[in-house]
Motif scaffolding. Structure first.
Motif, mmCIF file in Angstrom:
data_model
loop_
_atom_site.group_PDB
_atom_site.id
_atom_site.type_symbol
_atom_site.label_atom_id
_atom_site.label_comp_id
_atom_site.label_asym_id
_atom_site.label_seq_id
_atom_site.Cartn_x
_atom_site.Cartn_y
_atom_site.Cartn_z
ATOM 1 N N ARG A 122 0.828 -1.215 0.000
ATOM 2 C CA ARG A 122 0.000 0.000 0.000
ATOM 3 C C ARG A 122 0.859 1.260 0.000
ATOM 4 N NH1 ARG A 122 -3.389 -3.559 3.931
ATOM 5 N NH2 ARG A 122 -5.063 -4.259 2.510
ATOM 6 N N ALA A 123 1.999 1.204 0.682
ATOM 7 C CA ALA A 123 2.906 2.355 0.675
ATOM 8 C C ALA A 123 3.450 2.608 -0.729
ATOM 9 C CB ALA A 123 4.054 2.121 1.653
ATOM 10 N N VAL A 124 3.817 1.546 -1.426
ATOM 11 C CA VAL A 124 4.313 1.675 -2.796
ATOM 12 C C VAL A 124 3.231 2.220 -3.710
ATOM 13 C CG1 VAL A 124 5.093 0.371 -4.818
ATOM 14 C CG2 VAL A 124 6.123 -0.060 -2.576
ATOM 15 N N ALA A 125 2.005 1.756 -3.522
ATOM 16 C CA ALA A 125 0.886 2.237 -4.341
ATOM 17 C C ALA A 125 0.687 3.739 -4.173
ATOM 18 C CB ALA A 125 -0.388 1.488 -3.974
ATOM 19 N N LEU A 126 1.027 4.258 -2.993
ATOM 20 C CA LEU A 126 0.877 5.687 -2.716
ATOM 21 C C LEU A 126 2.107 6.498 -3.098
ATOM 22 C CD1 LEU A 126 -0.892 5.491 0.775
ATOM 23 C CD2 LEU A 126 -1.916 6.182 -1.408
ATOM 24 N N GLY A 127 3.100 5.820 -3.698
ATOM 25 C CA GLY A 127 4.288 6.532 -4.159
ATOM 26 C C GLY A 127 5.508 6.383 -3.283
ATOM 27 N N GLY A 128 5.436 5.509 -2.280
ATOM 28 C CA GLY A 128 6.558 5.318 -1.382
ATOM 29 C C GLY A 128 7.540 4.274 -1.885
ATOM 30 N N ALA A 129 8.617 4.115 -1.135
ATOM 31 C CA ALA A 129 9.616 3.090 -1.409
ATOM 32 C C ALA A 129 9.827 2.309 -0.118
ATOM 33 C CB ALA A 129 10.931 3.718 -1.857
ATOM 34 N N VAL A 130 9.967 0.992 -0.221
ATOM 35 C CA VAL A 130 10.061 0.168 0.983
ATOM 36 C C VAL A 130 11.268 -0.760 0.923
ATOM 37 C CG1 VAL A 130 7.598 0.238 1.529
ATOM 38 C CG2 VAL A 130 8.452 -1.509 -0.024
ATOM 39 N N ILE A 131 11.965 -0.837 2.033
ATOM 40 C CA ILE A 131 13.091 -1.756 2.173
ATOM 41 C C ILE A 131 12.891 -2.508 3.480
ATOM 42 C CG2 ILE A 131 15.595 -1.996 2.412
ATOM 43 C CD1 ILE A 131 15.874 0.663 0.945
ATOM 44 N N CYS A 132 13.079 -3.812 3.433
ATOM 45 C CA CYS A 132 12.955 -4.619 4.640
ATOM 46 C C CYS A 132 13.833 -4.008 5.740
ATOM 47 C CB CYS A 132 13.410 -6.047 4.331
ATOM 48 S SG CYS A 132 13.090 -7.207 5.664
ATOM 49 N N PRO A 133 13.252 -3.666 6.900
ATOM 50 C CA PRO A 133 14.017 -2.984 7.950
ATOM 51 C C PRO A 133 15.308 -3.690 8.334
ATOM 52 C CG PRO A 133 11.681 -2.992 8.492
ATOM 53 C CD PRO A 133 11.845 -3.868 7.277
ATOM 54 N N MET A 135 17.381 -5.001 6.550
ATOM 55 C CA MET A 135 18.438 -4.818 5.558
ATOM 56 C C MET A 135 18.857 -3.368 5.389
ATOM 57 S SD MET A 135 17.478 -7.585 2.593
ATOM 58 C CE MET A 135 19.159 -7.548 1.955
ATOM 59 N N THR A 136 18.199 -2.455 6.066
ATOM 60 C CA THR A 136 18.483 -1.035 5.860
ATOM 61 C C THR A 136 19.913 -0.677 6.226
ATOM 62 O OG1 THR A 136 16.165 -0.480 6.258
ATOM 63 C CG2 THR A 136 17.769 1.306 6.427
ATOM 64 N N GLN A 137 20.368 -1.072 7.428
ATOM 65 C CA GLN A 137 21.733 -0.750 7.848
ATOM 66 C C GLN A 137 22.758 -1.431 6.947
ATOM 67 O OE1 GLN A 137 22.774 1.498 10.063
ATOM 68 N NE2 GLN A 137 20.617 2.069 10.260
ATOM 69 N N ARG A 138 22.447 -2.644 6.494
ATOM 70 C CA ARG A 138 23.361 -3.350 5.597
ATOM 71 C C ARG A 138 23.450 -2.629 4.260
ATOM 72 N NH1 ARG A 138 21.003 -9.287 5.938
ATOM 73 N NH2 ARG A 138 22.378 -9.563 4.155
ATOM 74 N N LEU A 139 22.332 -2.040 3.823
ATOM 75 C CA LEU A 139 22.340 -1.264 2.582
ATOM 76 C C LEU A 139 23.254 -0.056 2.722
ATOM 77 C CD1 LEU A 139 21.275 -0.436 -0.224
ATOM 78 C CD2 LEU A 139 19.376 0.692 0.942
ATOM 79 N N ILE A 140 23.150 0.637 3.841
ATOM 80 C CA ILE A 140 23.983 1.818 4.058
ATOM 81 C C ILE A 140 25.464 1.442 4.052
ATOM 82 C CG2 ILE A 140 24.592 3.614 5.722
ATOM 83 C CD1 ILE A 140 21.645 3.584 6.598
ATOM 84 N N ARG A 141 25.813 0.342 4.722
ATOM 85 C CA ARG A 141 27.216 -0.099 4.730
ATOM 86 C C ARG A 141 27.685 -0.446 3.333
ATOM 87 N NH1 ARG A 141 25.592 -2.839 9.549
ATOM 88 N NH2 ARG A 141 25.339 -4.780 8.379
#
Length: 237
Positions: A122-133, A135-141
């Motif tokens: 639903r967040a994506v449908a409204l224009g958002g972007a979602v990343i599994c929480p 994995m967020t810190q791993r993405l930043i690293r």
């Protein structure tokens, strides 16, 4: 959002029939979601997308003929440009970053709880972007070890943003939707959409997912709206 006319049209892509059908059954119970197609591989998904025009494609990262990242790139070349979310058991920073760079709006692990997955859709449908929480810190690293999307970290280009645009970028960088940003800043959703478009144009970015990546690279998400010398905006329009 319960009537058919307002339902979000979704296509499921997964070579494992059990997983695909199981997710389809979960989504079928949602009054605001309509599963319009299922595909077992990337080639089939491309054909179905061209014929049925889904708004969101939920796809496994690993497919037998065309992986989810390649398929994302191909789908986004289409006129309709569906939003793509990777839903996978493949817990990999390389795939996560590759998917976002290809234009995916999200990366969700199959171990995610059903309610969280539905909220993400639903967040994506409204224009958002979602990343599994998880994995967020791993993405930043991971991003710290790769060349930036904007050379030099984009400091000069970020300086072209107005205070409001910078604040909008900060909110995008932590995954907020336009409606959430509007509520936070005391502005209308239409005004936020205009600011997002201006941010993308000034930073020469394709979409809000790239904007989120740039925000991570520049530390905007970590510093918050008042970072980079920009003062936080007031709540007035």
């Amino acid at each position: 959002m319960g009537d058919q006319a307002s339902s979000v049209r979704i296509m499921l892509v997964d070579n494992q029939e059990f997983a695909r059908r199981g997710l389809g059954l979960v989504l079928a119970d949602q009054p605001d979601i309509e599963v319009v197609a299922e595909a077992a591989n990337g080639s089939e998904a491309m054909s179905l997308a061209a014929a049925l025009h889904p708004e969101i494609v939920l796809t496994e990262a690993r497919l037998p003929d065309l992986n989810g990242i390649e398929m994302t790139r191909n789908l986004l070349r289409h006129k309709d440009r569906p939003k793509v979310v990777i839903v996978t058991s493949f817990d990999s920073e390389e795939y996560l970053l590759g998917a976002l760079q290809a234009g995916a709006c999200g990366y969700i692990l199959k171990s995610t709880k059903v309610d969280e997955l539905l909220n993400a859709i639903r967040a994506v449908a409204l224009g958002g972007a979602v990343i599994c929480p998880c994995m967020t810190q791993r993405l930043i690293r991971k991003m710290r070890s790769r060349p930036p999307l904007i050379p030099g970290g984009g400091a000069r280009m970020l300086d072209t943003l107005s205070d409001r645009e910078f604040e909008v970028l900060a909110h995008i960088s932590v995954g907020k939707t336009n409606s959430e940003i509007a509520k936070e800043m005391g502005l209308t959703t239409a005004t936020i959409k205009s600011h997002v478009s201006s941010v993308l144009a000034k930073l020469r970015l394709r979409d809000r997912v790239q904007a989120a990546l740039v925000g991570y690279e520049a530390g905007v998400a970590l510093r918050g709206p008042a970072g980079n010398g920009h003062a936080p905006t007031s709540s007035s329009a």
